[in-house]
Scaffold this active site. Structure first.
Site, PDB file in Angstrom:
ATOM      1  N   HIS A  81     -40.680  71.510  -4.857  1.00  0.00           N
ATOM      2  CA  HIS A  81     -38.964  71.705  -2.905  1.00  0.00           C
ATOM      3  C   HIS A  81     -40.777  72.559  -3.535  1.00  0.00           C
ATOM      4  O   HIS A  81     -41.278  73.633  -4.065  1.00  0.00           O
ATOM      5  CB  HIS A  81     -37.843  72.465  -3.822  1.00  0.00           C
ATOM      6  CG  HIS A  81     -37.334  73.099  -2.477  1.00  0.00           C
ATOM      7  ND1 HIS A  81     -37.708  73.823  -1.597  1.00  0.00           N
ATOM      8  CD2 HIS A  81     -36.796  71.894  -1.401  1.00  0.00           C
ATOM      9  CE1 HIS A  81     -37.323  73.924  -0.196  1.00  0.00           C
ATOM     10  NE2 HIS A  81     -36.764  72.791  -0.597  1.00  0.00           N
ATOM     11  N   GLU A 148     -41.053  66.393   3.206  1.00  0.00           N
ATOM     12  CA  GLU A 148     -40.638  67.983   3.391  1.00  0.00           C
ATOM     13  C   GLU A 148     -41.898  68.881   4.179  1.00  0.00           C
ATOM     14  O   GLU A 148     -42.086  69.270   3.452  1.00  0.00           O
ATOM     15  CB  GLU A 148     -39.967  69.112   2.205  1.00  0.00           C
ATOM     16  CG  GLU A 148     -38.561  67.570   1.713  1.00  0.00           C
ATOM     17  CD  GLU A 148     -37.347  68.773   1.824  1.00  0.00           C
ATOM     18  OE1 GLU A 148     -36.450  69.331   2.045  1.00  0.00           O
ATOM     19  OE2 GLU A 148     -37.499  69.759   0.693  1.00  0.00           O
TER      20      GLU A 148
HETATM   21  P1  PGA Z   1     -33.588  72.686   5.436  1.00  0.00           P
HETATM   22  O1  PGA Z   1     -34.032  72.192   4.303  1.00  0.00           O
HETATM   23  O2  PGA Z   1     -32.571  71.478   6.073  1.00  0.00           O
HETATM   24  O3  PGA Z   1     -32.612  73.934   5.543  1.00  0.00           O
HETATM   25  O4  PGA Z   1     -34.908  72.501   6.382  1.00  0.00           O
HETATM   26  C1  PGA Z   1     -34.262  71.601   3.745  1.00  0.00           C
HETATM   27  C2  PGA Z   1     -34.776  71.520   2.168  1.00  0.00           C
HETATM   28  O5  PGA Z   1     -35.622  72.415   1.818  1.00  0.00           O
HETATM   29  O6  PGA Z   1     -34.933  70.195   2.054  1.00  0.00           O
END
Ligand code: PGA
Length: 224
Positions: A81, A148
């Site tokens: 992450h 992401e």
């Molecule tokens: P968010 O976070 O939905 O607050 O953008 C997503 C994540 O960090 O997996």
């Protein structure tokens, strides 16, 4: 998938879990609570770990190890992450150690990748993602890749639908893994995002922290 990050105590997560257990069907809903809030017992959702240290136990001050996850029957983990990469300085070498450990134990791995704004603006996203994936076994059967974009996480700036589609198509050519999108997924965009070709699910932070919001998202995705 709900990434609760460093939100919720055990008491508040018990309430969250009870709320979901009473309302969702057995389906592919994953929740990653903070480790202090892990729950015993069976739930309608799959409980996963946001983090772990790649050892069974030992002298690793402050870390969560396999024996601790086993106590809660947790065999689904997030690796890579962007908050762990950027705030906790986890680099690709360490992430590979975590990946290899998780693979050896046959865990489900949610492997997060994503470019920052500078890489995005320079149009280098695909090369960057390919490099991030070069450390791990893309053929691993229990791999889930979460795309992401860092600039979209917690900012309210969701990536454009065409961009998400293009990146997921690109990733599909690299691996047969399930593919997720994450980054400011919310009740307004869930229907559209969940219909993108090759999008097998979403990883949600902010909009999952409240159980009512998360349930609405699950329903929003299902109705498409
Ligand atoms: P968010 O976070 O939905 O607050 O953008 C997503 C994540 O960090 O997996």
């Amino acid at each position: 998938m709900a990434n609760l990050k460093s939100n919720h105590t055990r008491a508040s997560f018990e309430k969250y879990a009870r709320f979901l257990d009473e309302r969702i069907d057995e389906q592919e809903v994953f929740v990653f609570p903070p480790s202090n809030a892990f729950l015993y017992g069976k739930h309608k959702f799959i409980q996963g770990a946001q983090n772990f240290y790649p050892q069974n136990n030992g002298s690793f001050t402050g870390e969560i190890t396999k024996d601790m996850l086993d106590e809660f029957n947790i065999d689904t983990v997030i690796i890579g992450h962007s908050e762990r990469r950027n705030i906790l300085f986890e680099n690709d070498i360490f992430l590979k150690q975590k990946f290899d450990f998780a693979l050896r134990h046959n865990w489900n791995i949610v492997y997060c990748i994503g470019e920052n704004e500078a890489v995005f603006n320079a149009n280098n996203t695909k090369d960057f993602l390919k490099q991030q994936l070069s450390f791990i076994d893309l053929k691993y059967q229990k791999l889930i890749i979460a795309y992401e974009p860092v600039w979209a996480i917690g900012t309210g700036k969701t990536a454009n639908i065409d961009i998400i589609e293009d990146i997921l198509n690109f990733l599909k050519n690299l691996s047969d893994a399930y593919l997720l999108y994450g980054g400011s997924v919310n009740i307004k965009n869930i229907a559209q995002i969940s219909q993108i070709r090759n999008c097998d699910g979403v990883l949600v932070g902010t909009s999952s922290w409240n159980e009512v919001d998360f349930l609405n998202l699950i329903r929003g995705a299902k109705c498409c």
